[in-house]
Write a protein that holds these residues in place. Structure first.
Motif, PDB file in Angstrom:
ATOM      1  N   VAL A   1       0.725  -1.089  -0.155  1.00  0.00           N
ATOM      2  CA  VAL A   1       0.048   0.071   0.024  1.00  0.00           C
ATOM      3  C   VAL A   1       0.850   1.278   0.002  1.00  0.00           C
ATOM      4  N   ARG A   2       1.842   1.210   0.687  1.00  0.00           N
ATOM      5  CA  ARG A   2       2.880   2.397   0.841  1.00  0.00           C
ATOM      6  C   ARG A   2       3.341   2.736  -0.403  1.00  0.00           C
TER       7      ARG A   2
ATOM      8  N   ASN B   1       2.370   1.946  -3.561  1.00  0.00           N
ATOM      9  CA  ASN B   1       1.654   2.210  -4.685  1.00  0.00           C
ATOM     10  C   ASN B   1       0.458   3.324  -4.407  1.00  0.00           C
ATOM     11  N   SER B   2       0.416   3.591  -2.963  1.00  0.00           N
ATOM     12  CA  SER B   2      -0.834   4.612  -2.719  1.00  0.00           C
ATOM     13  C   SER B   2      -0.424   5.969  -3.630  1.00  0.00           C
ATOM     14  N   TRP B   3       0.648   6.322  -3.549  1.00  0.00           N
ATOM     15  CA  TRP B   3       0.949   7.816  -4.192  1.00  0.00           C
ATOM     16  C   TRP B   3       0.744   7.546  -5.692  1.00  0.00           C
TER      17      TRP B   3
ATOM     18  N   PHE C   1      -3.171   7.561  -6.175  1.00  0.00           N
ATOM     19  CA  PHE C   1      -3.516   8.774  -6.013  1.00  0.00           C
ATOM     20  C   PHE C   1      -3.497   9.801  -6.841  1.00  0.00           C
TER      21      PHE C   1
END
Length: 233
Positions: free
Chosen positions: A177-178, A180-182, A185
């Protein structure tokens, strides 16, 4: 000046030739992104650096230049990727533009310019993406059917979840998650704002709508060399 007149006439002949319209749209989109990014970021960086940053005059000027260059270059690169993607998708669809094309083109440009690589998490990039996201959220709120009453967040209490967070993810999942989140987003924010601008421009905040008109819509319009290179039509 008279010696340059034949050159100017030849340039305008090329610029106004319909055969070269699509590639010239890409050139003007790059130009508009560079100009707008410089106009927006330079005064902001000038004030912020001299008010809140320490260092020598040379160091401060370098910070202003770096922030302005990154903002201008990123808008120019996004404009190029977005416009070229729109042309490619339209061509693949038999010359017809579909509603989803703007979302896909914005997703592609948003990922490669604002969501990918080391510079993706720079302060300049984050400011741009968060600004875009906020405007998307406001625009979608106008489109949505909202229930009456107070929509503020309530019940904001957090209990323990065995160190796994609210979603109950393990360390491997959290790392995924860390990482790929940016990118997700940034990409979805740009995809959404381009779709809204194309189909529901009235929902966007006026200053954002004006800036997007300058960069993307005006890239399609010119009547001579001056309105192509120097001023928008």
């Amino acid at each position: 000046m008279d010696s340059l007149k034949p050159l100017q006439e030849q340039l305008e002949k090329v610029i106004l030739d319909p055969r070269y319209h699509d590639p010239l749209v890409l050139v003007k989109a790059i130009r508009n992104g560079l100009v707008y990014g410089t106009k927006v970021r330079f005064p902001h960086a000038l004030v912020m650096v001299f008010l809140f940053r320490s260092g020598t005059l040379r160091e401060k000027l370098w910070l202003i230049f770096k922030a302005t260059r990154q903002h201008a270059m990123n808008l120019a690169k996004f404009a190029l990727l977005y416009k070229s993607s729109m042309l490619a998708l339209k061509s693949l669809n038999g010359g017809k533009e579909e509603s989803v094309h703007t979302f896909l083109a914005g997703l592609f440009g948003g990922y490669w310019v604002f969501g990918h690589g080391r510079s993706a998490r720079s302060s300049v990039n984050q400011q741009i993406v968060i600004y875009v996201f906020a405007r998307v959220a406001l625009a979608l709120a106008k489109l949505a059917v909202q229930p009456p009453g107070d929509n503020s967040l309530i019940g904001g209490s957090y209990g323990g979840h065995g160190g796994k967070g609210w979603l109950g993810l393990n360390e491997k999942q959290l790392d995924l998650v860390r990482r790929n989140s940016w990118p997700v987003f940034a990409s979805v924010s740009w995809a959404s704002v381009m779709w809204l601008f194309r189909h529901y421009p009235e929902t966007l905040q006026p200053s954002l709508r004006s800036s997007m008109t300058y960069i993307y819509d005006n890239a399609e319009k010119w009547e001579d060399a001056r309105s192509f290179l120097w001023h928008n039509k």
